[in-house]
Design a protein around this motif. Structure first.
Motif, PDB file in Angstrom:
ATOM      1  N   SER A 327       6.062   5.306 -12.467  1.00 57.22           N
ATOM      2  CA  SER A 327       6.209   6.130 -11.326  1.00 57.22           C
ATOM      3  C   SER A 327       5.586   5.502 -10.103  1.00 57.22           C
ATOM      4  O   SER A 327       4.409   4.696 -10.161  1.00 57.22           O
ATOM      5  N   GLN A 354       7.260  10.530  -1.201  1.00 63.16           N
ATOM      6  CA  GLN A 354       8.357  10.234  -2.103  1.00 63.16           C
ATOM      7  C   GLN A 354       7.834   9.717  -3.190  1.00 63.16           C
ATOM      8  O   GLN A 354       6.971   8.519  -3.425  1.00 63.16           O
ATOM      9  N   ASN A 356       9.218   7.974  -7.120  1.00 60.63           N
ATOM     10  CA  ASN A 356      10.358   7.364  -8.042  1.00 60.63           C
ATOM     11  C   ASN A 356       9.786   7.347  -9.303  1.00 60.63           C
ATOM     12  O   ASN A 356       8.799   6.764  -9.517  1.00 60.63           O
ATOM     13  N   ASP A 358      10.780   6.349 -13.552  1.00 62.58           N
ATOM     14  CA  ASP A 358      11.621   5.696 -14.419  1.00 62.58           C
ATOM     15  C   ASP A 358      11.135   6.280 -15.930  1.00 62.58           C
ATOM     16  O   ASP A 358       9.902   5.670 -15.969  1.00 62.58           O
ATOM     17  N   ASN A 366      14.912   5.635 -12.025  1.00 63.12           N
ATOM     18  CA  ASN A 366      14.804   5.868 -10.684  1.00 63.12           C
ATOM     19  C   ASN A 366      15.278   7.381  -9.964  1.00 63.12           C
ATOM     20  O   ASN A 366      15.635   7.451  -9.076  1.00 63.12           O
ATOM     21  N   LYS A 367      14.678   8.298 -10.721  1.00 63.30           N
ATOM     22  CA  LYS A 367      14.955   9.522  -9.980  1.00 63.30           C
ATOM     23  C   LYS A 367      13.874   9.996  -9.109  1.00 63.30           C
ATOM     24  O   LYS A 367      12.614   9.377  -9.374  1.00 63.30           O
ATOM     25  N   LYS A 368      14.154  10.591  -8.095  1.00 58.71           N
ATOM     26  CA  LYS A 368      13.483  10.626  -6.989  1.00 58.71           C
ATOM     27  C   LYS A 368      13.380  12.261  -6.430  1.00 58.71           C
ATOM     28  O   LYS A 368      14.191  12.760  -6.639  1.00 58.71           O
TER      29      LYS A 368
END
Length: 644
Positions: A327, A354, A356, A358, A366-368
């Motif tokens: 992250s 923010q 991100n 994985d 790369n979910k945000k």
């Protein structure tokens, strides 16, 4: 809460209201609750002006008690911690008012993660907190603070404030004890011409830890429970003109330890699996003074976290060759406060964050989660030392849209020794990345809704006769759309997440401290918590068997005089459900002592779990067997610190 408990607290609060009616006859004392706290209102206020139940642990207390890790400090402060003493094995659960949805800050910066780094509902690994050598103070605020701090602040807030240099000094410390425990630490600080540096470096090693089996009474070794950790922190401060300053905080942690650590014979016992955590943090803060005398600030920060587990869930059908979570967090915070009139202040700010994430084996790439927020809190000083606050925060999430939360408080400062308060605040907590998207175990649910609710708290802080201080509060909270693990009856995917329950919590907290003499100080605390839940479709609420502190007790006696600092702490709980715990009650005693051989050479000694009690702080229910999370057995360490 039974009738007797309600009667006790109502009497205490009623007495405070009676005192307020006789204010003209009250004599203000020189020594009182006038200790400034920041976290409850995001600006410095004296405790008697704060509409909250706040506990402050100072640097002096930290140094005298010989703490080695932050969880020990929180435990002595009366919080229920799922931890194992100096063993360094923690599932990172901290309960405030019976809730482990707790926000943790370092210098006001949120360090809870938006992914599950082994941290349960807190989404935080307690072992990856700043060194106790670098801590100036810790402030603990009970009750919700979503309107000020956003998601995760449902049960309360813990703010760890780091030290800045005040002298030119270097100290080396070595500690050794049971189970191959070896700790080495370096602290060095310096200050000159408005510039200061404060640096800590630590290495922690442990070969294994042991626990006492509640069923057999035998002390057993926990397989694969070694700890190998290095940590470095650097704080640089530069004083500028006109009350302005610039601070840079850097931290690096590299940790390797056993994974999960269920005892032999239990499900999810992985005798050779381990996990690696690597964390990097940079935090740059610019501060300025304004008309109120408080600081405004602008902060930018970045952190990266890597967690790897080779041979994840070895021996199970869902095992993979390596589970990794990466992250990256980037954020900014701006806050200021304004004195509109002599009796009206406003504190406000904006933030952007923010994250991100994985998790390749979990199907997450790369979910945000991104959030922009605005908060404002109005504070009115009314006649007769009444203070009212009304605050609101608006969060705008890329995944959940906009959400506003509100907080209202009323505080009456009766005199410098006594205040009464009432507060109401809304709760808003978002799902994390794994709960939404994971394709592993448990399976994620992209349709999850945020948890929402509110909490009411009433309390009194006062000084009684004989240098005795009392903090008392009652609370009641409600949570809708609680996110829980549910059985799926799907082969290979036994669990998923869903919004299936409602939860209610109510209880009281009592905390007494008394200065017996210049050398002796004692404190005692009692906490009552009732946790109830109602699953979807059920007619009634039922008690939560995993409630780990239906009745919690704490007593400590501390001595400080001459060359000695020593302390004894007794903590315990009763009323535990035998459906989730191996015993219905437990009592644990810890001892500590420090001796100044010379002004620059200090020896320390500490014993954890002196009576070798078998107990758990985290309960489990069927189908998992109870006793899943045993706490560490009796152990000790010896230390020597050299200051230069």
């Amino acid at each position: 809460m039974n009738k007797r408990q309600k009667k006790i607290l109502c009497t205490l609060i009623g007495s405070a209201f009676i005192l307020s009616m006789a204010e003209a006859a009250a004599q203000e004392q020189e020594y009182n609750l006038d200790e400034y706290v920041v976290t409850a209102n995001r600006i410095p206020l004296k405790q008697a002006e704060t509409a909250a139940s706040v506990k402050v642990i100072t640097r002096d207390e930290i140094e005298k008690s010989g703490y080695t890790r932050v969880p020990e400090i929180l435990e002595k402060a009366g919080l229920s911690i799922f931890d194992s003493g100096s063993a360094g094995y923690s599932q990172s659960s901290v309960f405030i008012n019976g809730d482990d949805r707790v926000l943790v800050l370092v210098d006001g910066r949120k360090i809870n993660k938006e992914n599950d780094l082994g941290g349960g509902k807190m989404k935080l690994n307690l072992n990856l907190l700043p060194s106790v050598k670098s801590i100036e103070r810790i402030e603990i605020v009970r009750g919700p603070a979503s309107s000020l701090y956003g998601s995760d602040a449902a049960g309360g807030v813990i703010n760890i404030i780091t030290r800045k240099a005040t002298a030119n000094e270097t100290a080396l410390e070595m500690q050794g004890g049971n189970w191959g425990m070896r700790n080495y630490s370096l602290r060095t600080e310096g200050r000159e011409n408005g510039f200061g540096y404060f640096i800590t470096a630590e290495r922690r090693e442990l070969d294994h830890f042991e626990y006492k089996d509640a069923r057999t009474g035998q002390v057993k070794r926990m397989p694969n429970s070694a700890v190998d950790e290095d940590a470095i922190s650097v704080r640089l401060d530069k004083e500028l003109s006109e009350g302005r300053s610039l601070s840079l905080y850097l931290e690096y942690i590299n940790s390797k330890k056993g994974y999960f650590l269920a005892p032999p014979g239990y499900p999810y016992h992985f005798p050779t699996s381990y996990e690696v955590n690597r964390n990097n943090t940079a935090d740059l803060t610019y501060r300025w003074k304004n008309r109120t005398g408080a600081d405004g600030y602008f902060k930018v920060y970045y952190s990266s976290d890597l967690r790897e587990i080779p041979n994840y869930m070895e021996g199970y059908p869902s095992a993979v060759d390596k589970w990794s979570v990466t992250s990256r967090t980037t954020g900014t915070d701006w806050q200021d406060n304004w004195r509109i009139t002599d009796r009206y202040d406003l504190v406000g700010g904006v933030s952007w964050r923010q994250v991100n994430v994985d998790i390749p084996k979990g199907g997450i790439f790369n979910k945000k989660i991104e959030n922009s927020a605005l908060f404002l809190e109005n504070r009115w000083r009314l006649p007769a030392d009444w203070t009212l606050t009304a605050g609101m925060r608006h969060d705008d999430y890329n995944l959940f849209g906009g959400q506003s939360t509100v907080r209202l408080t009323a505080n009456r400062k009766i005199n410098n020794d006594t205040n009464i308060f009432a507060s109401w605040g809304q709760v808003f907590r978002t799902p994390n990345i794994e709960q939404l998207y994971s394709t592993g175990v448990p399976r994620g649910n992209p349709n999850l809704r945020p948890e929402t609710g509110d909490t009411v708290m009433i309390g009194v802080n006062t000084k009684l006769a004989g240098n005795t201080k009392l903090q008392a509060s009652i609370f009641s909270s409600r949570l809708d759309d609680a996110i829980v693990r549910v059985s799926t009856n799907v082969v290979g995917v036994p669990y998923s997440f869903d919004n299936v329950s409602k939860q209610k919590r109510q209880g009281l907290n009592l905390d007494l401290t008394r200065q017996l003499s210049p050398l002796w100080n004692i404190s005692a605390g009692y906490a009552y918590v009732q946790v109830q839940q109602k699953v979807q479709g059920a007619a009634n609420y039922t008690d939560d068997p995993e409630n780990n502190q239906p009745n919690g007790y704490r007593f400590s006696a501390d001595y400080s005089g001459g060359k000695w600092d020593a302390g004894l702490t007794l903590r315990g709980a009763t009323g535990l459900s035998r459906a989730a715990f191996t015993t219905s009650s437990y009592w644990v005693v810890d001892l500590s002592a420090k001796y100044k051989i010379s002004p620059d050479l200090i020896a320390s000694f500490k014993v954890y779990n002196l009576a070798n009690t078998a107990y758990e702080v985290r309960g489990v229910t069927a189908p998992n067997p109870i006793g899943f999370y045993p706490m560490a057995a009796r152990h000790f360490y010896l230390g020597l610190e050299r200051r230069m």
